[in-house]
Write an enzyme that holds these catalytic residues in place. Structure first.
Site, PDB file in Angstrom:
ATOM      1  N   SER A 129       1.019  -0.980   0.070  1.00 32.33           N
ATOM      2  CA  SER A 129       0.008   0.075   0.111  1.00 32.33           C
ATOM      3  C   SER A 129       0.845   1.315  -0.062  1.00 32.33           C
ATOM      4  CB  SER A 129      -0.878   0.001   1.338  1.00 32.33           C
ATOM      5  OG  SER A 129      -1.344   1.269   1.528  1.00 32.33           O
ATOM      6  N   TYR A 142      -2.788   0.054  10.597  1.00 36.07           N
ATOM      7  CA  TYR A 142      -2.766  -0.726   9.200  1.00 36.07           C
ATOM      8  C   TYR A 142      -1.442  -0.191   8.452  1.00 36.07           C
ATOM      9  CZ  TYR A 142      -3.930  -1.420   4.273  1.00 36.07           C
ATOM     10  OH  TYR A 142      -3.812  -1.669   3.021  1.00 36.07           O
TER      11      TYR A 142
END
Length: 232
Positions: A129, A142
């Site tokens: 990501s 996260y």
């Protein structure tokens, strides 16, 4: 890495990016796609072989590696966002994020590395990501897990090179999935993530920057730290 005729394992394959990967692999001629899911009954995509695979369960991981002993591509896609606040509440969700996103990827890779080696080297794809690099005030746990997974990906790239395994890290901003349904921001289609990743895999490229934000943030890593803060 040749996609046609390959045998792939995709974790977290029942929806979102994982489902897009299974579809793209089959569309490009993969001989077999194992859909790694916690509940095999939910893996209903035509042409895939359901594989019970909770990436936090060592026994299931070992059984999956044995069942998919013909794998030549492994896509570590399984991941969670627990929505842990930076300064409030408990850290249990952040621990789950690290357990799935980081340790889960590591455990699956450990189990499948000998499989890939036995089948000629193949490829390992880790779904990362832009949060690997960028401050994320909404999902700090996260982001931390993805930063750890990026570091792991770099280590695996070096560690698996002698056995001929291509290790690919995929970075992207928001993707249009259930997990981002409440996010009001530009999003990339899951199918585009899969398509661009398989394009890069076919060119033996070790890193995929799917969208403009991932390219900008990647370029900013050598710049002032302020460039890694989200736009206000």
């Amino acid at each position: 890495m040749e996609i046609e005729g390959a045998v792939a394992v995709v974790t977290g394959a029942n929806r979102g990016i994982g489902l897009a990967f299974t579809r793209a692999l089959l569309a490009r001629g993969a001989a077999k796609v194992y859909a790694g899911v916690r509940d095999p009954a939910r893996a209903q995509e035509p042409g895939v072989t359901a594989l019970p695979l909770d990436v936090t369960d060592d026994e299931q991981i070992a059984a999956a590696a044995e069942a998919a002993a013909d794998a030549t591509i492994v896509v570590n896609n399984a991941g969670i966002q627990a929505g842990v606040a930076l300064l409030d509440g408990t850290l249990e969700g952040a621990r789950r994020e690290m357990e799935v996103n980081y340790f889960g990827t590591w455990a699956v890779t450990r189990a499948f590395a000998p499989v890939l080696a036995a089948n000629g080297g193949g490829a390992l794809v880790n779904m990362l990501s832009v949060a690997s690099w960028r401050v994320n005030m909404r999902w700090p746990g996260y982001a931390a897990s993805k930063a750890a997974e990026w570091s792991l990906t770099n280590a695996l790239r070096v560690g698996l090179r002698p056995q001929g395994t291509l290790v690919v890290g995929v970075h992207v901003g928001f993707v249009d999935t259930d997990a981002t349904a409440g996010v009001d921001a530009p999003k990339t289609a899951a199918g585009e993530v899969a398509a661009l990743t398989l394009d890069a895999l076919g060119r033996d490229e070790p890193e995929v920057l799917v969208d403009e934000v991932s390219r900008q943030v990647r370029a900013a890593l050598s710049g002032p730290v302020e460039l890694l803060e989200p736009a206000r």
